[in-house]
Motif scaffolding. Structure first.
Motif, PDB file in Angstrom:
ATOM      1  N   GLU A  29       0.781  -1.235   0.083  1.00  0.00           N
ATOM      2  CA  GLU A  29       0.112   0.214   0.240  1.00  0.00           C
ATOM      3  C   GLU A  29       0.743   1.029  -0.096  1.00  0.00           C
ATOM      4  OE1 GLU A  29      -3.729   2.020   2.161  1.00  0.00           O
ATOM      5  OE2 GLU A  29      -2.597   0.446   3.115  1.00  0.00           O
ATOM      6  N   VAL A  30       2.468   1.103   0.567  1.00  0.00           N
ATOM      7  CA  VAL A  30       2.995   2.547   0.889  1.00  0.00           C
ATOM      8  C   VAL A  30       3.720   2.055  -0.795  1.00  0.00           C
ATOM      9  CG1 VAL A  30       4.813   3.318   1.257  1.00  0.00           C
ATOM     10  CG2 VAL A  30       3.388   2.062   3.082  1.00  0.00           C
ATOM     11  N   THR A  31       3.746   1.152  -1.644  1.00  0.00           N
ATOM     12  CA  THR A  31       4.194   1.585  -2.568  1.00  0.00           C
ATOM     13  C   THR A  31       3.078   2.149  -4.158  1.00  0.00           C
ATOM     14  OG1 THR A  31       3.763  -0.700  -3.555  1.00  0.00           O
ATOM     15  CG2 THR A  31       5.869  -0.256  -2.170  1.00  0.00           C
ATOM     16  N   TRP A  32       1.722   1.637  -3.458  1.00  0.00           N
ATOM     17  CA  TRP A  32       0.802   1.845  -4.905  1.00  0.00           C
ATOM     18  C   TRP A  32       0.430   3.799  -4.451  1.00  0.00           C
ATOM     19  CZ3 TRP A  32      -3.294   4.192  -3.322  1.00  0.00           C
ATOM     20  CH2 TRP A  32      -4.682   3.352  -3.235  1.00  0.00           C
ATOM     21  N   ALA A  33       0.734   4.205  -3.228  1.00  0.00           N
ATOM     22  CA  ALA A  33      -0.059   5.363  -2.586  1.00  0.00           C
ATOM     23  C   ALA A  33       1.736   5.831  -3.044  1.00  0.00           C
ATOM     24  CB  ALA A  33      -0.165   5.413  -1.078  1.00  0.00           C
ATOM     25  N   ILE A  34       2.940   5.748  -2.925  1.00  0.00           N
ATOM     26  CA  ILE A  34       3.445   6.503  -3.169  1.00  0.00           C
ATOM     27  C   ILE A  34       3.393   6.839  -4.799  1.00  0.00           C
ATOM     28  CG2 ILE A  34       6.491   7.041  -3.205  1.00  0.00           C
ATOM     29  CD1 ILE A  34       5.202   7.897  -0.577  1.00  0.00           C
ATOM     30  N   GLY A  35       3.656   5.883  -5.375  1.00  0.00           N
ATOM     31  CA  GLY A  35       3.527   5.580  -6.414  1.00  0.00           C
ATOM     32  C   GLY A  35       2.540   6.727  -7.382  1.00  0.00           C
ATOM     33  N   LEU A  36       1.193   7.041  -6.868  1.00  0.00           N
ATOM     34  CA  LEU A  36       0.410   8.151  -6.945  1.00  0.00           C
ATOM     35  C   LEU A  36       1.095   9.155  -7.566  1.00  0.00           C
ATOM     36  CD1 LEU A  36      -2.633   7.450  -4.785  1.00  0.00           C
ATOM     37  CD2 LEU A  36      -3.169   6.576  -7.700  1.00  0.00           C
ATOM     38  N   PHE A  93      -2.240   9.743 -14.142  1.00  0.00           N
ATOM     39  CA  PHE A  93      -2.720   8.578 -14.385  1.00  0.00           C
ATOM     40  C   PHE A  93      -2.075   8.822 -16.290  1.00  0.00           C
ATOM     41  CE2 PHE A  93      -4.627   7.246 -10.477  1.00  0.00           C
ATOM     42  CZ  PHE A  93      -3.995   5.521 -10.178  1.00  0.00           C
ATOM     43  N   THR A  94      -1.746   9.870 -16.413  1.00  0.00           N
ATOM     44  CA  THR A  94      -1.047  10.135 -17.167  1.00  0.00           C
ATOM     45  C   THR A  94       0.687  10.404 -17.471  1.00  0.00           C
ATOM     46  OG1 THR A  94      -0.142  12.359 -17.141  1.00  0.00           O
ATOM     47  CG2 THR A  94      -2.106  12.494 -17.115  1.00  0.00           C
ATOM     48  N   ARG A  95       1.209   9.153 -16.898  1.00  0.00           N
ATOM     49  CA  ARG A  95       2.254   9.069 -16.981  1.00  0.00           C
ATOM     50  C   ARG A  95       2.377   7.053 -17.673  1.00  0.00           C
ATOM     51  NH1 ARG A  95       7.063  11.581 -13.868  1.00  0.00           N
ATOM     52  NH2 ARG A  95       7.947  12.704 -15.724  1.00  0.00           N
ATOM     53  N   LEU A  96       2.491   6.514 -18.650  1.00  0.00           N
ATOM     54  CA  LEU A  96       2.301   4.986 -18.471  1.00  0.00           C
ATOM     55  C   LEU A  96       2.963   4.238 -17.463  1.00  0.00           C
ATOM     56  CD1 LEU A  96       0.950   2.412 -20.257  1.00  0.00           C
ATOM     57  CD2 LEU A  96       2.469   2.430 -21.746  1.00  0.00           C
ATOM     58  N   TRP A  97       4.337   4.247 -17.366  1.00  0.00           N
ATOM     59  CA  TRP A  97       4.852   3.315 -16.758  1.00  0.00           C
ATOM     60  C   TRP A  97       4.428   3.401 -15.059  1.00  0.00           C
ATOM     61  CZ3 TRP A  97       4.641  -1.343 -18.496  1.00  0.00           C
ATOM     62  CH2 TRP A  97       5.230  -1.209 -20.049  1.00  0.00           C
ATOM     63  N   PRO A  98       4.957   4.469 -14.421  1.00  0.00           N
ATOM     64  CA  PRO A  98       4.455   4.159 -12.842  1.00  0.00           C
ATOM     65  C   PRO A  98       2.495   4.290 -13.243  1.00  0.00           C
ATOM     66  CG  PRO A  98       5.085   6.706 -14.053  1.00  0.00           C
ATOM     67  CD  PRO A  98       5.342   5.777 -15.229  1.00  0.00           C
ATOM     68  N   SER A  99       2.382   4.725 -13.632  1.00  0.00           N
ATOM     69  CA  SER A  99      -0.068   4.265 -13.740  1.00  0.00           C
ATOM     70  C   SER A  99      -0.315   2.578 -13.486  1.00  0.00           C
ATOM     71  CB  SER A  99      -0.389   4.541 -14.778  1.00  0.00           C
ATOM     72  OG  SER A  99      -0.404   6.013 -14.705  1.00  0.00           O
ATOM     73  N   VAL A 100       0.846   2.111 -14.288  1.00  0.00           N
ATOM     74  CA  VAL A 100       1.319   0.217 -14.707  1.00  0.00           C
ATOM     75  C   VAL A 100       1.991   0.268 -13.062  1.00  0.00           C
ATOM     76  CG1 VAL A 100       2.231  -1.651 -15.349  1.00  0.00           C
ATOM     77  CG2 VAL A 100       0.806   0.384 -17.312  1.00  0.00           C
ATOM     78  N   PHE A 101       2.832   0.368 -12.936  1.00  0.00           N
ATOM     79  CA  PHE A 101       3.135  -0.351 -11.505  1.00  0.00           C
ATOM     80  C   PHE A 101       2.457  -0.251 -10.223  1.00  0.00           C
ATOM     81  CE2 PHE A 101       7.098  -0.171 -14.316  1.00  0.00           C
ATOM     82  CZ  PHE A 101       7.287  -1.593 -13.985  1.00  0.00           C
ATOM     83  N   THR A 102       1.781   1.439 -10.374  1.00  0.00           N
ATOM     84  CA  THR A 102       0.596   2.300  -9.618  1.00  0.00           C
ATOM     85  C   THR A 102      -0.215   0.815  -9.206  1.00  0.00           C
ATOM     86  OG1 THR A 102       1.023   3.852  -9.352  1.00  0.00           O
ATOM     87  CG2 THR A 102      -0.741   3.573  -8.437  1.00  0.00           C
ATOM     88  N   VAL A 103      -0.847   0.654 -10.254  1.00  0.00           N
ATOM     89  CA  VAL A 103      -2.686   0.154  -9.862  1.00  0.00           C
ATOM     90  C   VAL A 103      -2.175  -1.496  -9.769  1.00  0.00           C
ATOM     91  CG1 VAL A 103      -3.705  -1.165 -11.853  1.00  0.00           C
ATOM     92  CG2 VAL A 103      -3.367   1.081 -11.702  1.00  0.00           C
ATOM     93  N   ALA A 104      -0.468  -1.919 -10.313  1.00  0.00           N
ATOM     94  CA  ALA A 104      -0.281  -3.946 -10.185  1.00  0.00           C
ATOM     95  C   ALA A 104      -0.108  -3.337  -8.923  1.00  0.00           C
ATOM     96  CB  ALA A 104       0.831  -3.687 -11.122  1.00  0.00           C
TER      97      ALA A 104
END
Length: 106
Positions: free
Chosen positions: A13-20, A26-37
């Motif tokens: 949860e920490v990783t996806w929260a920071i990933g946001l 959600f305009t950048r593909l790879w950060p968005s993919v990793f965040t959703v994953a």
């Protein structure tokens, strides 16, 4: 083993929260993919943990790890303000998480 899955879910949860922050809405593909994953993996592990643990305890611990961890990463790695008040309240989150673990009966 459920506590292991719950802690791992909280760390994810920490990783996806920071990933946001890095998705830029959600305009950048790879950060968005990793965040959703990361979000999906965190939820799956939380769901696995609540098969055994009480939902109220598990959810509170999950949120506590995520909120406290995100706040600490923000302060340490992202240049967010480090104040005595912020550190005190992150410490309270940690106390609450440990308290819930100790009183859960599992």
């Amino acid at each position: 083993m459920a506590w292991f899955w719950l802690v791992l879910a909280g760390l994810l949860e920490v990783t996806w929260a920071i990933g946001l922050k890095f998705t830029h809405g959600f305009t950048r593909l790879w950060p968005s993919v990793f965040t959703v994953a990361g979000f999906a993996a965190s939820m799956l592990l939380l769901a696995h943990a609540v098969r055994t643990l009480p939902i109220g305890t598990a959810y509170a611990v999950w949120v506590g790890i995520g909120a406290g961890g995100a706040a600490l990463v923000g302060m340490v790695a992202l240049g967010e303000p480090v104040t005595a008040g912020r550190l005190f309240f992150v410490g309270l989150l940690l106390v609450a998480v440990v308290g819930l673990k100790l009183t859960s009966g599992h």
